[in-house]
Design a protein around this motif. Structure first.
Motif, short mmCIF file in Angstrom:
data_model
loop_
_atom_site.label_atom_id
_atom_site.label_comp_id
_atom_site.label_asym_id
_atom_site.label_seq_id
_atom_site.Cartn_x
_atom_site.Cartn_y
_atom_site.Cartn_z
N ARG A 121 0.84 -1.20 0.00
CA ARG A 121 0.00 0.00 0.00
C ARG A 121 0.87 1.25 0.00
NH1 ARG A 121 -5.34 -1.15 3.33
NH2 ARG A 121 -5.37 -3.39 3.13
N ILE A 122 0.27 2.32 -0.50
CA ILE A 122 0.88 3.63 -0.40
C ILE A 122 0.13 4.35 0.71
CG2 ILE A 122 1.36 5.81 -1.57
CD1 ILE A 122 1.19 4.19 -4.23
N VAL A 123 0.87 4.87 1.67
CA VAL A 123 0.23 5.53 2.80
C VAL A 123 0.76 6.96 2.94
CG1 VAL A 123 -0.27 3.42 4.09
CG2 VAL A 123 1.91 4.58 4.43
N ASP A 124 -0.10 7.78 3.50
CA ASP A 124 0.24 9.16 3.83
C ASP A 124 0.23 9.23 5.35
OD1 ASP A 124 0.71 11.91 3.33
OD2 ASP A 124 -1.40 12.34 3.71
N ILE A 125 1.37 9.59 5.95
CA ILE A 125 1.50 9.55 7.40
C ILE A 125 1.90 10.91 7.96
CG2 ILE A 125 2.99 8.67 9.26
CD1 ILE A 125 2.99 6.00 8.01
N HIS A 126 1.28 11.25 9.08
CA HIS A 126 1.72 12.38 9.89
C HIS A 126 2.01 11.82 11.27
CE1 HIS A 126 0.75 16.24 12.31
NE2 HIS A 126 2.02 16.18 12.00
N ARG A 143 -3.40 7.39 6.38
CA ARG A 143 -4.47 6.87 5.53
C ARG A 143 -3.87 6.18 4.32
NH1 ARG A 143 -5.88 11.23 1.68
NH2 ARG A 143 -4.51 12.91 2.23
N ASP A 144 -4.61 5.20 3.84
CA ASP A 144 -4.23 4.46 2.65
C ASP A 144 -4.60 5.32 1.44
OD1 ASP A 144 -3.90 2.72 0.55
OD2 ASP A 144 -5.31 1.21 1.27
N VAL A 145 -3.60 5.69 0.65
CA VAL A 145 -3.85 6.54 -0.53
C VAL A 145 -3.52 5.79 -1.82
CG1 VAL A 145 -3.54 8.72 0.70
CG2 VAL A 145 -1.55 7.62 -0.33
N THR A 146 -3.48 4.45 -1.74
CA THR A 146 -3.11 3.64 -2.89
C THR A 146 -4.01 3.89 -4.09
OG1 THR A 146 -2.36 1.94 -1.35
CG2 THR A 146 -2.59 1.29 -3.65
N GLU A 147 -5.32 3.82 -3.89
CA GLU A 147 -6.26 4.01 -5.01
C GLU A 147 -6.18 5.43 -5.56
OE1 GLU A 147 -7.90 1.77 -6.76
OE2 GLU A 147 -6.85 0.35 -5.46
N HIS A 148 -6.02 6.39 -4.67
CA HIS A 148 -5.90 7.78 -5.11
C HIS A 148 -4.66 7.95 -5.99
CE1 HIS A 148 -6.19 12.13 -4.92
NE2 HIS A 148 -4.92 12.18 -4.56
N LYS A 149 -3.54 7.38 -5.56
CA LYS A 149 -2.30 7.48 -6.36
C LYS A 149 -2.45 6.76 -7.69
CE LYS A 149 0.30 9.82 -3.53
NZ LYS A 149 0.79 11.16 -3.84
#
Length: 196
Positions: A121-126, A143-149
């Protein structure tokens, strides 16, 4: 103590006003309740981890301490509380350990988007430090941003394809907006305008 056949009892005691302590305990319970409600109601995955460092101060692992309800949806991981990342995310990329290590040791916040291979998965982390400095605990909001990417990549690919097709076309192509302004013209169209 007995005096003249009468027994006399003496009781010693102290009285402390504990109303302030009770009020402080009530406020702590309310604060904990608010924290729990927020923790479990946010849409993003949220977890608290304790960083593990080697003797040289390099982050080598992390232990999951707490996760919210959305954690599984965004990470795909099951019950990880109490487990090391090395056990559930083998081969976790250095960028994540280094970034989270700096959060824990230096108090810096860390924002990063990238792929975690073990999750596919591609994730966006803070991430940000919580608690006392010596605890080295880090909170992660992600959050998982896989589909968005994937959607972004597909859109870019279509744009590149259309750009290639329109530039290679022998006919003039122009896109004009509602205010009659050119938004796009291809080379053939530009050549036609120069000839006219």
């Amino acid at each position: 103590l007995v005096e003249g056949g009468n027994e006399r009892r003496t009781v010693l005691g102290t009285i402390r006003d504990v109303s302030e302590r009770h009020e402080a305990e009530r406020e702590i319970r309310e604060s904990e309740s608010r924290y729990r409600a927020l923790f479990h109601s946010i849409d993003e995955g949220f977890c608290v981890v304790d960083m593990v460092f080697d003797a040289q101060g390099v982050a080598t692992d992390l232990r999951f301490r707490e996760t919210n309800g959305a954690f599984h949806r965004h990470s795909g991981l099951g019950d990880v509380v109490g487990r090391l990342a090395s056990a559930v995310l083998p081969g976790l990329e250095r960028v994540w350990l280094d970034g989270l290590g700096k959060v824990a040791s230096e108090g810096l916040s860390f924002r990063h988007s990238g792929r975690i291979e073990a999750l596919a998965r591609i994730v966006d982390i803070h991430a940000f430090r919580i608690g006392a400095d010596d605890k080295r605990s880090v909170a992660l909001l992600f959050r998982d941003v896989t589909e968005h990417k994937r959607s972004e990549e597909a859109l870019l690919e279509r744009e590149r394809f259309l750009s290639t097709v329109t530039e290679a076309a022998r006919v003039g192509i122009a896109v004009i907006d509602s205010g009659y302004h050119y938004r796009f013209v291809n080379e053939s169209f530009q050549r036609m305008l120069k000839v006219a």
